[in-house]
Design a protein around this motif. Structure first.
Motif, PDB file in Angstrom:
ATOM      1  N   MET A 142       0.838  -1.197   0.000  1.00 27.74           N
ATOM      2  CA  MET A 142       0.000   0.000   0.000  1.00 27.74           C
ATOM      3  C   MET A 142       0.869   1.241   0.000  1.00 27.74           C
ATOM      4  O   MET A 142       1.810   1.364   0.777  1.00 27.74           O
ATOM      5  CB  MET A 142      -0.908   0.023   1.242  1.00 27.74           C
ATOM      6  N   THR A 143       0.567   2.166  -0.905  1.00 30.85           N
ATOM      7  CA  THR A 143       1.263   3.444  -0.926  1.00 30.85           C
ATOM      8  C   THR A 143       0.614   4.388   0.084  1.00 30.85           C
ATOM      9  O   THR A 143      -0.606   4.520   0.136  1.00 30.85           O
ATOM     10  CB  THR A 143       1.195   4.080  -2.327  1.00 30.85           C
ATOM     11  N   ILE A 144       1.453   5.046   0.897  1.00 29.19           N
ATOM     12  CA  ILE A 144       0.960   5.993   1.898  1.00 29.19           C
ATOM     13  C   ILE A 144       1.509   7.378   1.568  1.00 29.19           C
ATOM     14  O   ILE A 144       2.725   7.561   1.443  1.00 29.19           O
ATOM     15  CB  ILE A 144       1.382   5.581   3.314  1.00 29.19           C
ATOM     16  N   LEU A 145       0.621   8.336   1.399  1.00 30.25           N
ATOM     17  CA  LEU A 145       1.004   9.705   1.091  1.00 30.25           C
ATOM     18  C   LEU A 145       1.114  10.516   2.377  1.00 30.25           C
ATOM     19  O   LEU A 145       0.200  10.520   3.195  1.00 30.25           O
ATOM     20  CB  LEU A 145      -0.040  10.345   0.171  1.00 30.25           C
ATOM     21  N   VAL A 146       2.242  11.194   2.548  1.00 30.61           N
ATOM     22  CA  VAL A 146       2.472  12.041   3.717  1.00 30.61           C
ATOM     23  C   VAL A 146       2.582  13.484   3.255  1.00 30.61           C
ATOM     24  O   VAL A 146       3.494  13.839   2.503  1.00 30.61           O
ATOM     25  CB  VAL A 146       3.755  11.633   4.470  1.00 30.61           C
ATOM     26  N   THR A 147       1.651  14.327   3.680  1.00 21.95           N
ATOM     27  CA  THR A 147       1.785  15.755   3.435  1.00 21.95           C
ATOM     28  C   THR A 147       2.568  16.341   4.614  1.00 21.95           C
ATOM     29  O   THR A 147       2.462  15.866   5.733  1.00 21.95           O
ATOM     30  CB  THR A 147       0.415  16.443   3.306  1.00 21.95           C
ATOM     31  N   GLY A 148       3.358  17.375   4.343  1.00 22.66           N
ATOM     32  CA  GLY A 148       4.208  17.910   5.403  1.00 22.66           C
ATOM     33  C   GLY A 148       5.357  16.980   5.731  1.00 22.66           C
ATOM     34  O   GLY A 148       5.940  17.061   6.820  1.00 22.66           O
ATOM     35  N   GLY A 149       5.724  16.103   4.796  1.00 18.59           N
ATOM     36  CA  GLY A 149       6.741  15.094   5.073  1.00 18.59           C
ATOM     37  C   GLY A 149       8.153  15.611   5.163  1.00 18.59           C
ATOM     38  O   GLY A 149       9.065  14.854   5.511  1.00 18.59           O
ATOM     39  N   THR A 150       8.371  16.896   4.875  1.00 23.86           N
ATOM     40  CA  THR A 150       9.712  17.467   4.987  1.00 23.86           C
ATOM     41  C   THR A 150       9.899  18.260   6.276  1.00 23.86           C
ATOM     42  O   THR A 150      10.977  18.790   6.527  1.00 23.86           O
ATOM     43  CB  THR A 150      10.010  18.388   3.791  1.00 23.86           C
ATOM     44  N   VAL A 196       6.245   4.798   0.507  1.00 27.26           N
ATOM     45  CA  VAL A 196       5.962   6.089   1.130  1.00 27.26           C
ATOM     46  C   VAL A 196       6.155   7.190   0.097  1.00 27.26           C
ATOM     47  O   VAL A 196       7.198   7.273  -0.558  1.00 27.26           O
ATOM     48  CB  VAL A 196       6.868   6.339   2.354  1.00 27.26           C
ATOM     49  N   ARG A 197       5.141   8.026  -0.029  1.00 26.80           N
ATOM     50  CA  ARG A 197       5.157   9.143  -0.977  1.00 26.80           C
ATOM     51  C   ARG A 197       5.017  10.443  -0.204  1.00 26.80           C
ATOM     52  O   ARG A 197       4.193  10.545   0.711  1.00 26.80           O
ATOM     53  CB  ARG A 197       4.010   8.984  -1.965  1.00 26.80           C
ATOM     54  N   VAL A 198       5.817  11.436  -0.539  1.00 24.50           N
ATOM     55  CA  VAL A 198       5.784  12.730   0.151  1.00 24.50           C
ATOM     56  C   VAL A 198       5.380  13.827  -0.819  1.00 24.50           C
ATOM     57  O   VAL A 198       5.915  13.915  -1.935  1.00 24.50           O
ATOM     58  CB  VAL A 198       7.160  13.054   0.776  1.00 24.50           C
ATOM     59  N   GLY A 226      -3.212   6.065  -6.639  1.00 21.58           N
ATOM     60  CA  GLY A 226      -2.715   4.808  -6.101  1.00 21.58           C
ATOM     61  C   GLY A 226      -2.458   4.803  -4.602  1.00 21.58           C
ATOM     62  O   GLY A 226      -2.022   3.782  -4.050  1.00 21.58           O
ATOM     63  N   ALA A 227      -2.712   5.908  -3.923  1.00 25.83           N
ATOM     64  CA  ALA A 227      -2.480   5.964  -2.478  1.00 25.83           C
ATOM     65  C   ALA A 227      -3.639   5.303  -1.734  1.00 25.83           C
ATOM     66  O   ALA A 227      -4.803   5.598  -2.003  1.00 25.83           O
ATOM     67  CB  ALA A 227      -2.327   7.411  -2.013  1.00 25.83           C
ATOM     68  N   GLY A 228      -3.318   4.425  -0.801  1.00 25.40           N
ATOM     69  CA  GLY A 228      -4.352   3.781  -0.003  1.00 25.40           C
ATOM     70  C   GLY A 228      -4.608   4.482   1.308  1.00 25.40           C
ATOM     71  O   GLY A 228      -5.643   4.282   1.950  1.00 25.40           O
ATOM     72  N   ALA A 229      -3.642   5.315   1.742  1.00 29.28           N
ATOM     73  CA  ALA A 229      -3.774   6.035   3.011  1.00 29.28           C
ATOM     74  C   ALA A 229      -3.050   7.367   2.895  1.00 29.28           C
ATOM     75  O   ALA A 229      -2.082   7.493   2.132  1.00 29.28           O
ATOM     76  CB  ALA A 229      -3.207   5.220   4.161  1.00 29.28           C
ATOM     77  N   VAL A 230      -3.517   8.350   3.659  1.00 30.31           N
ATOM     78  CA  VAL A 230      -2.952   9.704   3.598  1.00 30.31           C
ATOM     79  C   VAL A 230      -2.820  10.272   5.004  1.00 30.31           C
ATOM     80  O   VAL A 230      -3.734  10.138   5.830  1.00 30.31           O
ATOM     81  CB  VAL A 230      -3.852  10.650   2.764  1.00 30.31           C
ATOM     82  N   HIS A 231      -1.679  10.914   5.257  1.00 30.39           N
ATOM     83  CA  HIS A 231      -1.534  11.750   6.452  1.00 30.39           C
ATOM     84  C   HIS A 231      -1.665  13.191   5.992  1.00 30.39           C
ATOM     85  O   HIS A 231      -0.860  13.677   5.182  1.00 30.39           O
ATOM     86  CB  HIS A 231      -0.175  11.527   7.109  1.00 30.39           C
ATOM     87  N   LEU A 232      -2.682  13.890   6.486  1.00 24.99           N
ATOM     88  CA  LEU A 232      -3.023  15.219   5.980  1.00 24.99           C
ATOM     89  C   LEU A 232      -2.805  16.298   7.029  1.00 24.99           C
ATOM     90  O   LEU A 232      -3.265  16.185   8.174  1.00 24.99           O
ATOM     91  CB  LEU A 232      -4.498  15.235   5.547  1.00 24.99           C
ATOM     92  N   LEU A 233      -2.118  17.367   6.627  1.00 23.94           N
ATOM     93  CA  LEU A 233      -2.015  18.553   7.475  1.00 23.94           C
ATOM     94  C   LEU A 233      -3.309  19.347   7.377  1.00 23.94           C
ATOM     95  O   LEU A 233      -3.918  19.415   6.303  1.00 23.94           O
ATOM     96  CB  LEU A 233      -0.855  19.441   7.023  1.00 23.94           C
ATOM     97  N   SER A 234      -3.706  19.966   8.466  1.00 23.76           N
ATOM     98  CA  SER A 234      -4.921  20.779   8.429  1.00 23.76           C
ATOM     99  C   SER A 234      -4.620  22.267   8.365  1.00 23.76           C
ATOM    100  O   SER A 234      -5.533  23.092   8.335  1.00 23.76           O
ATOM    101  CB  SER A 234      -5.785  20.504   9.664  1.00 23.76           C
TER     102      SER A 234
END
Length: 284
Positions: free
Chosen positions: A1-9, A27-29, A62-70
């Protein structure tokens, strides 16, 4: 599963990325400028901007999960494009989402709660890593100078937040919940300074500043006026609830939260050597 991370830097995001990589997931940033990013080579880096949802198609594909900044930017402006982002995420097949710092914008909160995703809100109470901002003053003067020195916060270790995000995005089981993430005890800035003194083996003092003294000091250090106003306003309105310790970290990860003393010991070198990693980037 690809996981997208926003704010990953950012300060927090880099810990999340490293923790997710250890699970073997892709892991995708998301970043505005891929050329400026320094991340492990295993990470997929995709350009995009949360304030411009049309730029997110590739990141979500293709992302199955996301970490999102608000919130975005140095002034933590609430994200106003939540409705569009949630719709795109759902259409792209995203199943799970962690949202950092709920309550910064009702529009985003409503969009998340009304979506068909397995969402979880996370509110970390003041990352312990924020004290790296004291490193220059401690190295130069052996002193920390701040206003509102009597405020107590149950600061949370950034690695505990990363562990929580990783557990939720990879294993699920926390859909529709909101977690306040804290460390094991509330501390004042002076308490933290005392822990740093023990960890570094050097004498460190804490000086309480008035608002005017803080403003003058930060101006001399080159802070922008809007940044000064933001920090003073934030500290002046800190609610008593930020001193309340929760069991959320242990509930999600099965492990008790790390203490500030542990954090101080692990980062002692940053307060001793000018060549150390004193990163004071955002929590993203």
């Amino acid at each position: 599963m690809t996981i997208l991370v926003t704010g990953g830097t950012g300060t927090m995001g880099r810990h999340i990325v490293k923790r997710l990589l250890r699970t073997g997931r892709t892991v995708r940033v998301l970043t505005r400028d891929a050329d400026a990013v320094q991340l492990p080579r295993e990470v997929e880096v995709v350009e995009g901007d949360l304030t411009q949802p049309t730029s997110l198609a590739t990141a979500l594909d293709g992302a199955g999960a996301v970490h999102l900044l608000s919130a975005t930017g140095a002034d933590h402006t609430p994200l106003r494009t939540g409705v569009e982002i949630l719709a795109m995420a759902s259409d792209a097949g995203v199943r799970r989402m962690t949202v950092l710092s709920p309550g910064t914008g009702q529009e985003l909160d409503d969009a998340v709660r009304g979506s068909d995703l397995e969402w979880t809100f996370l509110w970390p109470i003041d990352l312990m890593a924020n004290t790296l901002g004291w490193a220059d003053g401690i190295r130069a003067e052996g002193r920390v100078c701040e206003p509102y020195g009597d405020r107590r916060t149950a600061s949370v270790h950034e690695e505990d937040v990363a562990d929580v995000v990783c557990a939720i995005l990879t294993d699920g089981g926390h859909a529709g919940r909101s977690y306040v993430l804290t460390g094991p005890q509330p501390l004042t800035p002076a308490d933290k300074v005392a822990s740093l003194a023990v960890a570094t083996g050097r004498e460190i003092h804490f000086t309480h500043l008035t608002d005017d003294q803080a403003r003058a000091r930060w101006r001399a250090e080159g802070w922008p006026e809007e940044g000064i106003d933001f920090m003073l306003r934030m500290w002046a309105t800190v609610p008593d609830t930020v001193a309340e310790v929760t069991s959320s970290v242990e509930r999600v990860t099965g492990c008790p939260p790390r203490s500030f003393a542990q954090w101080a010991t692990a980062h002692a070198e940053a307060f001793l050597s000018t060549g150390s990693e004193a990163d004071t980037g955002g929590a993203g």
